[in-house]
Design an enzyme around this catalytic site. Structure first.
Site, PDB file in Angstrom:
ATOM      1  N   HIS A 190      -3.973  -1.772   1.824  1.00  0.00           N
ATOM      2  CA  HIS A 190      -4.484  -0.810   0.859  1.00  0.00           C
ATOM      3  C   HIS A 190      -6.034  -1.255   0.575  1.00  0.00           C
ATOM      4  O   HIS A 190      -6.791  -0.306   0.364  1.00  0.00           O
ATOM      5  CB  HIS A 190      -3.624  -0.857  -0.638  1.00  0.00           C
ATOM      6  CG  HIS A 190      -2.427  -0.340  -0.315  1.00  0.00           C
ATOM      7  ND1 HIS A 190      -2.126   1.038  -0.263  1.00  0.00           N
ATOM      8  CD2 HIS A 190      -1.054  -0.591  -0.501  1.00  0.00           C
ATOM      9  CE1 HIS A 190      -0.821   1.483  -0.348  1.00  0.00           C
ATOM     10  NE2 HIS A 190      -0.043   0.121  -0.520  1.00  0.00           N
ATOM     11  N   THR A 215       7.424   2.412  -0.347  1.00  0.00           N
ATOM     12  CA  THR A 215       8.138   1.018  -0.324  1.00  0.00           C
ATOM     13  C   THR A 215       9.388   1.138  -0.650  1.00  0.00           C
ATOM     14  O   THR A 215      10.576   0.695  -0.137  1.00  0.00           O
ATOM     15  CB  THR A 215       7.375   0.246  -0.965  1.00  0.00           C
ATOM     16  OG1 THR A 215       5.983   0.098  -0.647  1.00  0.00           O
ATOM     17  CG2 THR A 215       7.967  -1.161  -1.398  1.00  0.00           C
TER      18      THR A 215
HETATM   19 ZN   LIG Z   1       5.801  -0.996   1.175  1.00  0.00          ZN
END
Ligand SMILES: [Zn+2]
Ligand SMILES: *[C@@H]1O[C@H](CO)[C@@H](O)[C@H](O)[C@H]1NC(C)=O
Ligand SMILES: *[C@@H]1O[C@H](CO)[C@@H](O)[C@H](O)[C@H]1NC(C)=O
Ligand SMILES: *[C@@H]1O[C@H](CO)[C@@H](O)[C@H](O)[C@H]1NC(C)=O
Ligand SMILES: *[C@@H]1O[C@H](CO)[C@@H](O)[C@H](O)[C@H]1NC(C)=O
Ligand SMILES: *[C@@H]1O[C@H](CO)[C@@H](O)[C@H](O)[C@H]1NC(C)=O
Ligand SMILES: *[C@@H]1O[C@H](CO)[C@@H](O)[C@H](O)[C@H]1NC(C)=O
Ligand SMILES: *[C@@H]1O[C@H](CO)[C@@H](O)[C@H](O)[C@H]1NC(C)=O
Length: 449
Positions: free
Chosen positions: A189, A66
């Site tokens: 996730h 990220t």
């Molecule tokens: Zn991310």
């Protein structure tokens, strides 16, 4: 001809809008895998695309995490060049640690200059951020004029309200703004991208947020003049309890310090590096182990002190664990040549074509395009402006089918002309006697000259 029309048209557009500076809102929905667009119903996003442009795959940078990819979007640099090489980092010289919850030291960010800083150095322009990694840090002694400290508990609605308020009535005007949202990453996730039922629900919510965004911009009269880019940092791969690589089976934790774990582990050896390397190298067939100097060139992930002496790269869908670590059903960070790691990009506004589809660009190409739209001089970067020319109304671009069409058209015209000339010649020469002789004369001419 086409060029002329474009020039005339852009001249007209500029004349009509006076000298209002162009404005750009950059939006990221974290972990929005490119093929979600094909596999799920996203009516609001599809409407946005219908009136704008779509890039189906954005090749992001390694490691596909990220913070590193968000910083590549706003700097146009590979990770080794912008210095945010992971979500968790350690600097051996200063002994500083970085993590996503301890990210405010400018030291980590100052190796590059993000676009919101460059934008504010222009006279009469400010930047605003409703979150984006780095926007709440004083980078080169500058924060956006308007920003929020990162907090996942601030609702999308509040982020949207505040960023549109800043875009609507600040002085000097906000010409560059960011908006960040944690989904669909968080759910990706938790459930894994192959959990269709849960992902359908989550993506429907995300699509609803895009609907709210467009509606809000229309309500405030910002929609027509504002350029909006909707993109993401990475995709998501399906993981499983059956695909784990336990480092503890191979090497004692006392022989190294682990800076980052999965799916790319960063290893700082405490004992002889070769010994650590040899033990890890044979640990698991689904884990590649590299000494820093042997990291493949295609990753552009080597020339930075924050990259550790050994890195371990798990194969797609595999998870590196220690005995005690927990496990997720979806993850990212893997090889950036994997399709599952790629996000998409959609854009709408006066700078962009309407209804144009493009197959792929690199994530580092977004930065030079944004600088072009805002009229900023880009810092040296790893992007290529020409890759995005086909998306922009003020650029001339030939794509392959168009080029083939032009070549075939030209050939047809040439063939017709040749035929015409032959027919004319035959007509003219037919009634004349000794025309053969005449032709031979003609043939000799160049030789005489
Ligand atoms: Zn991310
Ligand atoms: C900046 O804005 C002020 C007030 O809006 C205006 O008077 C001035 O001319 C602007 N400067 C430039 C360089 O555009
Ligand atoms: C958003 O704006 C409101 C009104 O100005 C303000 O009270 C609030 O603190 C802002 N939210 C954030 C997260 O900055
Ligand atoms: C962000 O947090 C810092 C430190 O907690 C605080 O000083 C600052 O005022 C906050 N900024 C905004 C825009 O909320
Ligand atoms: C947006 O700006 C316009 C013009 O400055 C103003 O009339 C309007 O009230 C503003 N809207 C909001 C919601 O701030
Ligand atoms: C590290 O180990 C290798 C192989 O065991 C050995 O050849 C080398 O000399 C060692 N290096 C150091 C710095 O101890
Ligand atoms: C991890 O598991 C291995 C093999 O089961 C065991 O030998 C080792 O002691 C464990 N380590 C920790 C830290 O629990
Ligand atoms: C990326 O761009 C930076 C800044 O211009 C440059 O220093 C670096 O060498 C570039 N990297 C590659 C692989 O070209």
């Amino acid at each position: 001809m086409k060029l002329l029309v474009i020039l005339l048209f852009s001249g007209l557009v500029i004349a009509c809008r006076g000298n209002l500076p162009p404005k750009l809102l950059l939006v990221s929905f974290d972990g929005f895998r490119a093929d979600y667009l094909k596999n799920y119903e996203l009516p609001h996003l599809q409407n946005f695309i219908k009136e704008g442009v779509l890039v189906e795959h954005v090749k992001n940078v390694f490691i596909t995490k990220t913070f590193p990819n968000h910083y590549s979007i706003v700097t146009g640099l590979y990770e080794e060049s912008h210095g945010i090489v992971a979500n968790s980092m350690y600097d051996t010289v200063t002994k500083k640690y970085f993590s996503d919850s301890n990210d405010k030291d400018p030291f980590w960010w100052n190796e590059a200059v993000p676009i919101w800083v460059t934008n504010q150095l222009q006279e009469n322009r400010s930047s605003a951020a409703a979150m984006w990694p780095g926007t709440d840090v004083s980078i080169h002694n500058t924060t956006p004029s308007y920003f929020m400290n990162y907090s996942s508990s601030v609702s999308f609605e509040e982020r949207l309200n505040n960023i549109t308020m800043w875009l609507n009535n600040s002085s000097p005007p906000v010409t560059f703004a960011t908006l960040y949202w944690e989904e669909p990453d968080a759910s990706g996730h938790k459930y894994g991208p192959e959990d269709n039922e849960n992902m359908r629900r989550v993506l429907k919510e995300v699509d609803g947020l895009i609907g709210n965004l467009v509606q809000k911009l229309k309500m405030l009269g910002l929609w027509e003049d504002l350029n909006v880019i909707i993109t993401s940092d990475h995709g998501m791969a399906q993981c499983s309890q059956d695909r784990v690589i336990n480092l503890d089976y191979c090497i004692s934790e006392s022989s190294y310090t682990l800076i980052d774990l999965s799916p790319v582990a960063a290893v700082l050896p405490k004992i002889n590096r070769t010994v650590v390397y040899d033990k890890m190298k044979t640990c698991h067939p689904h884990m590649n182990v590299y000494l820093k100097e042997d990291i493949p060139n295609r990753f552009y992930y080597q020339h930075n002190d924050r990259i550790q002496p050994i890195i371990l790269v798990a194969d797609e869908g595999w998870t590196i664990v220690l005995n005690k670590s927990s496990q997720k059903l979806g993850d990212h960070g893997y090889d950036n040549s994997l399709q599952s790691m790629h996000p998409f990009l959609a854009a709408h506004g006066p700078a962009f074509h309407k209804g144009y589809k493009h197959s792929t660009i690199n994530i580092v190409d977004i930065y030079p395009m944004m600088c072009h739209i805002l009229g900023l001089k880009p810092h040296p970067n790893n992007g290529t402006f020409s890759h995005t020319k086909c998306l922009l109304v003020d650029q001339w671009c030939i794509n392959l089918p168009e080029a083939i069409g032009i070549v075939i058209g030209a050939l047809m015209v040439l063939t017709m002309l040749t035929c015409l000339i032959i027919i004319m010649q035959n007509r003219l020469s037919a009634p004349r006697p000794f025309s053969r002789l005449q032709l031979q004369d003609d043939d000799d001419d160049p030789l005489i000259e």
